[in-house]
Design an enzyme around this catalytic site. Structure first.
Site, PDB file in Angstrom:
ATOM      1  N   HIS A 162       0.813  -1.218   0.000  1.00  0.00           N
ATOM      2  CA  HIS A 162       0.000   0.000   0.000  1.00  0.00           C
ATOM      3  C   HIS A 162       0.851   1.274   0.000  1.00  0.00           C
ATOM      4  O   HIS A 162       0.452   2.277   0.583  1.00  0.00           O
ATOM      5  CB  HIS A 162      -0.915   0.017   1.224  1.00  0.00           C
ATOM      6  CG  HIS A 162      -1.902  -1.115   1.254  1.00  0.00           C
ATOM      7  ND1 HIS A 162      -2.888  -1.278   0.317  1.00  0.00           N
ATOM      8  CD2 HIS A 162      -2.032  -2.147   2.120  1.00  0.00           C
ATOM      9  CE1 HIS A 162      -3.607  -2.351   0.593  1.00  0.00           C
ATOM     10  NE2 HIS A 162      -3.105  -2.907   1.682  1.00  0.00           N
ATOM     11  N   GLU A 267      -7.288 -12.396   6.333  1.00  0.00           N
ATOM     12  CA  GLU A 267      -8.062 -11.256   5.848  1.00  0.00           C
ATOM     13  C   GLU A 267      -9.370 -11.652   5.168  1.00  0.00           C
ATOM     14  O   GLU A 267     -10.012 -10.806   4.547  1.00  0.00           O
ATOM     15  CB  GLU A 267      -7.221 -10.441   4.854  1.00  0.00           C
ATOM     16  CG  GLU A 267      -5.890  -9.960   5.401  1.00  0.00           C
ATOM     17  CD  GLU A 267      -5.007  -9.339   4.341  1.00  0.00           C
ATOM     18  OE1 GLU A 267      -4.868  -8.100   4.358  1.00  0.00           O
ATOM     19  OE2 GLU A 267      -4.472 -10.071   3.489  1.00  0.00           O
ATOM     20  N   ASP A 293      -9.705  -5.362   6.148  1.00  0.00           N
ATOM     21  CA  ASP A 293      -9.999  -6.246   5.021  1.00  0.00           C
ATOM     22  C   ASP A 293     -10.953  -7.363   5.417  1.00  0.00           C
ATOM     23  O   ASP A 293     -11.807  -7.778   4.620  1.00  0.00           O
ATOM     24  CB  ASP A 293      -8.699  -6.832   4.465  1.00  0.00           C
ATOM     25  CG  ASP A 293      -7.904  -5.812   3.675  1.00  0.00           C
ATOM     26  OD1 ASP A 293      -8.486  -4.787   3.293  1.00  0.00           O
ATOM     27  OD2 ASP A 293      -6.705  -6.033   3.439  1.00  0.00           O
TER      28      ASP A 293
END
Length: 375
Positions: A162, A267, A293
């Site tokens: 990210h 996740e 998530d």
């Protein structure tokens, strides 16, 4: 020797004085005197004969003098019959030049202690202590490691999933983190041999693997992180973990396998269904729940109080206990009450937040505070 001064010859007293002065000045400029002044001891005549006797040049051995190699290649002189310039590299050190130990610098390097990688996070988890982590998404300079250490973080992970941080910056941050006692991990965007090996060779001590939903995928991560016989990672040579002075290959692999961590992110609901299988994989150290998530996968985005999320936390902690692994939680920076509850239930790895989040939150708080003064 005579010279004319105003038509008269040089007196005997003047001659002796000038000759003595000339000899003194000449001696000062001699190389042995200069070396002695720098702390290097000139070999005795007996030692020079011994050195000459070991020279590969037959003529030098016969006439007890420096060989052509030593005269022409002063920098390599210590390997033949004359100390040469090697002594000048470490003038205050005791130089040992002999046939058995021809290169004193190499001998010194051979006796230096090998730097070994130290995973402080593993040490603390083994003592059942809580460890704190920070994600690095904004700052791509080594200074972030020092800031993390000053704040008291036990570990950081550079988030390549990210952030636009480069592999070179990731390596610089990891090396700096090791130097200040902060364990460096890297969250990779995907599981591939080329990426995992590069971040580990660059200085990371662990991999945070996202989107793992099966035991086979978790096993693949372990094999990419670990050297044989635990995995199939390729040896890339000198590594910063050992100060670029790796021990023997077998010892390097053993020490690195012991020091590295494998963090598997949970996740999705699919991963929760196979949680026991994933936790049972040898080499997996920690199961890390990505709260945001997981909520999104459940269809309850942002609802950290939802019963399904609470059940997922408890299920993960219980599975880790059954298989001797550790549980971690993240994405709960604003929910201190929930973090405290999960730590009480057995979570030991807490991702507190990211450098970007800390900067944004504190900047917003301070600007709101100052604007409030004017109302």
């Amino acid at each position: 020797m005579r010279r004319k001064l105003d038509g008269e010859g040089l007196s005997a007293v003047d001659f002796v004085f000038e000759a003595s002065l000339f000899i003194i000045l000449k001696l000062i400029t001699l190389k042995p005197i200069s070396l002695w002044a720098m702390g290097w001891k000139m070999p005795t005549p007996a030692r020079l004969w011994q050195l000459a006797a070991t020279c590969p040049d037959r003529a030098a051995r016969r006439w007890r003098k420096r060989c052509e190699t030593c005269r022409d290649r002063r920098g390599d002189g210590a390997r033949h019959c004359w100390p040469g310039r090697t002594a000048l590299r470490l003038p205050m050190a005791r130089q040992a030049v002999s046939a058995r130990d021809p290169d004193p610098l190499a001998a010194k390097a051979a006796t230096m202690p090998v730097i070994q990688p130290r995973n402080h996070l593993k040490d603390k988890l083994a003592r059942d202590e809580v460890v704190t982590s920070m994600a690095v998404r904004l700052v791509d300079k080594p200074a972030i490691a020092a800031l993390a250490a000053a704040a008291g973080f036990d570990t950081i992970y550079v988030d390549l999933e990210h952030s636009p941080i480069s592999l070179q910056s990731t390596s610089d941050i990891c090396i700096a983190a090791m130097a200040v006692g902060v364990t460096p991990f890297v969250r990779v965007p995907s599981i591939s041999s080329g990426l995992v090996s590069r971040v580990l060779d660059g200085g990371a001590l662990g991999i945070v693997a996202p989107h793992v939903e099966t035991a086979a995928a978790a096993q693949d991560v372990v094999e990419l992180v670990k050297f044989p016989p635990q995995g199939r990672r390729s040896d890339g040579g000198a590594m910063p973990h050992f100060g670029y002075q790796n021990p023997a290959v077998a010892e390097t692999h053993r020490l690195f396998n012991e020091a590295t961590s494998v963090v598997i992110m949970i996740e999705s609901a699919a991963a929760l269904e196979r949680l026991d299988e994933i936790a049972a994989v040898p080499g997996v150290d920690l199961l890390f729940i990505g709260s945001n998530d997981l909520c999104a996968d459940f269809g309850v985005t942002g609802d950290f109080d939802h019963p399904r999320l609470r059940e997922a936390f408890e299920h993960t902690i219980a599975a880790c206990r059954r298989h001797g692994k550790h549980a971690g939680v993240g994405g709960l920076a604003g929910r201190h009450d929930l973090i405290a509850d999960l730590v009480a239930k057995g979570a030991r790895y807490v991702s507190v937040g990211s450098d970007l989040g800390f900067l944004a939150a504190e900047a917003k708080r301070l600007t709101d505070l100052v604007h409030g003064f004017g109302r």
